[in-house]
Scaffold this active site. Sequence first.
Site, PDB file in Angstrom:
ATOM      1  N   SER A 124       0.823  -1.204   0.000  1.00 29.57           N
ATOM      2  CA  SER A 124       0.000   0.000   0.000  1.00 29.57           C
ATOM      3  C   SER A 124       0.855   1.251   0.000  1.00 29.57           C
ATOM      4  CB  SER A 124      -0.884  -0.009   1.253  1.00 29.57           C
ATOM      5  OG  SER A 124      -1.450   1.262   1.464  1.00 29.57           O
ATOM      6  N   TYR A 149      -1.150  -0.567  10.690  1.00 27.56           N
ATOM      7  CA  TYR A 149      -1.491  -1.196   9.394  1.00 27.56           C
ATOM      8  C   TYR A 149      -0.346  -0.965   8.410  1.00 27.56           C
ATOM      9  CZ  TYR A 149      -3.174  -1.372   4.634  1.00 27.56           C
ATOM     10  OH  TYR A 149      -3.275  -1.615   3.285  1.00 27.56           O
ATOM     11  N   LYS A 153       2.402  -3.652   6.507  1.00 26.08           N
ATOM     12  CA  LYS A 153       2.634  -3.719   5.058  1.00 26.08           C
ATOM     13  C   LYS A 153       4.124  -3.583   4.770  1.00 26.08           C
ATOM     14  CE  LYS A 153      -1.244  -4.755   3.592  1.00 26.08           C
ATOM     15  NZ  LYS A 153      -1.423  -6.010   2.832  1.00 26.08           N
TER      16      LYS A 153
HETATM   17  C1  WQD Z   1      -9.067   9.451   1.630  1.00 25.75           C
HETATM   18  C2  WQD Z   1      -9.189  10.931   1.961  1.00 25.75           C
HETATM   19  C3  WQD Z   1      -9.435  11.428   4.302  1.00 25.75           C
HETATM   20  C4  WQD Z   1     -13.319   9.572   4.835  1.00 25.75           C
HETATM   21  C5  WQD Z   1      -6.430   4.294   3.040  1.00 25.75           C
HETATM   22  C6  WQD Z   1      -5.226   3.480   3.382  1.00 25.75           C
HETATM   23  C7  WQD Z   1      -4.536   3.006   2.143  1.00 25.75           C
HETATM   24  C8  WQD Z   1      -5.520   2.352   1.235  1.00 25.75           C
HETATM   25  C9  WQD Z   1      -6.652   3.319   0.912  1.00 25.75           C
HETATM   26  C10 WQD Z   1      -5.463  -0.009   1.723  1.00 25.75           C
HETATM   27  C11 WQD Z   1      -8.395  11.318   3.203  1.00 25.75           C
HETATM   28  C12 WQD Z   1     -10.673  11.841   3.529  1.00 25.75           C
HETATM   29  C13 WQD Z   1     -12.132  10.015   4.283  1.00 25.75           C
HETATM   30  C14 WQD Z   1     -14.311  10.521   5.237  1.00 25.75           C
HETATM   31  C15 WQD Z   1     -12.872  12.298   4.521  1.00 25.75           C
HETATM   32  N1  WQD Z   1      -6.044   1.182   1.828  1.00 25.75           N
HETATM   33  N2  WQD Z   1     -11.924  11.362   4.138  1.00 25.75           N
HETATM   34  N3  WQD Z   1     -14.046  11.853   5.063  1.00 25.75           N
HETATM   35  O1  WQD Z   1      -6.735   7.052   4.286  1.00 25.75           O
HETATM   36  O2  WQD Z   1      -6.089   7.832   1.930  1.00 25.75           O
HETATM   37  O3  WQD Z   1      -5.991   5.470   2.457  1.00 25.75           O
HETATM   38  O4  WQD Z   1      -7.282   3.637   2.153  1.00 25.75           O
HETATM   39  O5  WQD Z   1      -4.553  -0.334   1.059  1.00 25.75           O
HETATM   40  O6  WQD Z   1      -3.550   2.079   2.556  1.00 25.75           O
HETATM   41  O7  WQD Z   1      -4.315   4.262   4.098  1.00 25.75           O
HETATM   42  O8  WQD Z   1      -8.209   6.538   2.284  1.00 25.75           O
HETATM   43  O9  WQD Z   1     -10.576   6.856   1.753  1.00 25.75           O
HETATM   44  O10 WQD Z   1      -9.884   6.739   4.203  1.00 25.75           O
HETATM   45  O11 WQD Z   1      -9.316   8.754   2.845  1.00 25.75           O
HETATM   46  O12 WQD Z   1     -12.651  13.510   4.390  1.00 25.75           O
HETATM   47  O13 WQD Z   1     -15.427  10.188   5.740  1.00 25.75           O
HETATM   48  O14 WQD Z   1     -10.548  11.244   2.259  1.00 25.75           O
HETATM   49  O15 WQD Z   1      -9.108  12.422   5.265  1.00 25.75           O
HETATM   50  O16 WQD Z   1      -7.848  12.603   2.994  1.00 25.75           O
HETATM   51  P1  WQD Z   1      -6.718   6.832   2.817  1.00 25.75           P
HETATM   52  P2  WQD Z   1      -9.575   7.169   2.806  1.00 25.75           P
END
Ligand code: WQD
Length: 339
Positions: A124, A149, A153
Amino acid sequence: MKILVTGGLGYIGSHVMVLLLERNVEVLCIDNLDNSRLEVLDGIKKITERKPLFKNLDLKNKSETDVFFKEHSNIQGIIHFAAHKAVNESSKKPLLYYNNNITGLLNILDFSIKKDIPFIYSSSCTVYGDAKSFPINEDALTSNPKSPYGNTKLMGEQILKDCFNAYCKFKTIILRYFNPIGAHPSGNIGEFPLGTPQNLIPYLTQTVIGKHPFLKIYGSDYETEDGTCVRDYIHIMDLAEAHIKSINYLISAKNKKMYEIFNVGTGKGSSVLDVINAFEKVTGENVPHKFVGPREGDVPIAFADVKKINSKMGWKAKFNLEDGLRSAWNWEKEIAKKS
Ligand code: WQD
């Protein structure tokens, strides 16, 4: 050809299995149903008119895993997805993540090495932590993944490196995913979170369909164009295709050793507000949202340099953010029809 997919009933695993079955590959699927649903098999059958051989197996159980591999030794490739993957949950339950993600990896690796089976590891972009230059390439520092997490990885990548150094025929490809989004165009499979989703897109589509009053935007004064976080949102079908390319790349390497790391993303960054605006544009729906404080563990910017996978495997994302959001919304409506 027979390919083993661990965690095959999960979001990415199920889409990869569809592409493998469509290519007449014989697919074995292991899943412990910790974070997936058996009904995903029905969706796969609807799309491909085929089903993988499925075994409800927890890779942490070494004796059961060994029994399974005694029955299924003739395997030409392993794609290892089985792992817990919620960043913020991992900060609350680190031992659950270390035990599940590392023990499971060690048990499947034991078999892969004994039988010299090419191995694809699901990693990831989170291993890059708070990157300082963009787009992020595979040589970027991976010193601080910022969550248990992410640590699991990165540790997995290091375990594979040691296996590469120790075992003469060891072959592995490590795929560092950026942010997978969307669903199979048929609407038969997609991201199917158990409980309240942590990830942006499923929470957004659930909000629009009426399951939540509004979407919380975590943070609005990051050092980005509009103050919200930037990510590289890759269509799940593009991500699945990268695994097919990787299996072929590995198997064509014949008896050569291999340890190669590839980013898998679009190479383009989109902010949370970009996502909301694109979603409203392609669906005509309104996304009720509110700005709240930043989320623990979030990095401001992460998007991929994808030159390496493009030049070495000829893979490039075909779909854009709007395609991914359109398919995610279509899938959310399919889920609503089922409930
Ligand atoms: C994306 C953006 C949040 C939810 C994670 C893992 C990564 C991969 C993908 C596995 C961020 C913002 C989110 C919400 C928001 N997973 N957000 N409101 O954290 O970039 O990545 O998932 O492999 O390893 O780290 O993904 O979709 O949680 O967040 O504003 O209700 O959306 O702050 O900027 P993330 P995400």
